[in-house]
Design an enzyme around this catalytic site. Structure first.
Site, PDB file in Angstrom:
ATOM      1  N   ASP A  15      28.176  31.569   0.149  1.00  0.00           N
ATOM      2  CA  ASP A  15      27.965  32.924   0.611  1.00  0.00           C
ATOM      3  C   ASP A  15      29.024  33.814  -0.058  1.00  0.00           C
ATOM      4  O   ASP A  15      30.049  33.328  -0.543  1.00  0.00           O
ATOM      5  CB  ASP A  15      28.112  32.928   2.138  1.00  0.00           C
ATOM      6  CG  ASP A  15      28.118  34.299   2.745  1.00  0.00           C
ATOM      7  OD1 ASP A  15      27.377  35.162   2.259  1.00  0.00           O
ATOM      8  OD2 ASP A  15      28.866  34.496   3.720  1.00  0.00           O
TER       9      ASP A  15
ATOM     10  N   ASP B 266      30.234  37.615   1.041  1.00  0.00           N
ATOM     11  CA  ASP B 266      31.131  38.389   1.897  1.00  0.00           C
ATOM     12  C   ASP B 266      31.709  37.529   3.008  1.00  0.00           C
ATOM     13  O   ASP B 266      30.984  36.920   3.778  1.00  0.00           O
ATOM     14  CB  ASP B 266      30.376  39.569   2.507  1.00  0.00           C
ATOM     15  CG  ASP B 266      29.812  40.488   1.436  1.00  0.00           C
ATOM     16  OD1 ASP B 266      30.600  40.972   0.625  1.00  0.00           O
ATOM     17  OD2 ASP B 266      28.585  40.703   1.414  1.00  0.00           O
TER      18      ASP B 266
END
Length: 272
Positions: free
Chosen positions: A14, A16
């Site tokens: 991922d 952020d």
């Protein structure tokens, strides 16, 4: 190897809150956008103004989801149903697209003003993977994913990027559905059982579990280790440096104490 089962051969991250410190920027942009909308609705209807809760509402309705999905889910929780609108809607238009575009404009402005800093422990971990010749991917709901990677100086560390633009083009549903992670594994030529997902969002770890991935690493930046495990994490760390062999190991104390973003919303992978 590197804190995970030996049969893990690909690593899917991922963006952020896992790779970059843009998480709190997203949270602030969502609050700014929703509070402006809710104030306008209060003035329009005469009803009370109840602001967006940057922890409870964020975790329940926005965190880890594509931007449009987050907008729909939160407004539905307040009993607000908006017309969908289109991509041509101006920011702030009373449509799902208009509210979502206002959020995107806000987060881009904040990123320009504040810059993008990667997490040092995550960069160290990815560099170790690259030194070993292991394939890596970024899987993000953000339509601005590549811009953020470039701004953080880490775009060249990843073989594959599956972002919001790819998801839209290929018709892939967003997290918590596993489709974007499955697409990244296919692009790397690895079966999900031999790939690891790295997520800090509850919707993200749920997508890793739903996809049958061999490991789902929950990155706990905000003190929600129990929730990450509940929703699908098989390993929980506070920083990826803990997975490097000379680190303290999973579930132990992080190298810098609590997560760098401190308490509060710190994992909005949702689409920028």
């Amino acid at each position: 190897m590197l804190g995970l089962p030996d049969d893990i051969r690909a690593f899917l991250f991922d963006l952020d809150g896992v790779l970059t410190r843009t998480a709190t920027v997203h949270a602030a942009a969502w609050k700014d956008t929703f509070d402006a909308f809710l104030r306008a609705e209060s003035a329009r209807t005469g009803g009370p103004f109840t602001p967006f809760d940057a922890v409870a509402d964020y975790d329940a309705y926005v965190d880890g989801r594509p931007r449009l999905d987050g907008t729909r889910a939160f407004l539905r929780s307040r009993g607000v149903e908006l017309p969908e609108g289109t991509d041509a809607d101006p920011p702030g238009a009373r449509t799902v697209h208009g509210v979502s575009r206002a959020k995107n404009d806000t987060v881009l402005r904040m990123i320009r003003e504040q810059g993008v800093t990667p997490y040092e422990g995550s960069v160290a971990y990815v560099r170790r993977l690259r030194a070993l010749g292991l394939p890596t991917a970024v899987v993000s709901s953000s339509a601005n994913c590549r811009d953020v990677l470039r701004a953080a100086g880490i775009e060249g560390y990843f073989d594959v990027v599956v972002d919001g633009l790819v998801a839209r083009r290929e018709g892939l549903p967003g997290k918590p559905a596993p489709d974007t992670y499955l697409a990244a594994a296919r692009a790397l030529g690895v079966e999900p059982a031999h790939a690891a997902v790295f997520e800090d969002a509850l919707a993200g770890v749920a997508s890793g579990r739903a996809g049958g991935f061999g490991a789902v690493v929950g990155v706990d930046r905000t003190g929600q280790a129990a929730e990450l495990r509940r929703d699908g994490a098989t390993v929980v760390v506070r920083d990826l440096a803990e997975l490097i062999p000379d680190g303290p190991g999973p579930d132990g104390p992080g190298p810098d104490g609590p997560g760098p973003d401190g308490p509060g919303p710190g994992n909005p992978e949702e689409s920028a």
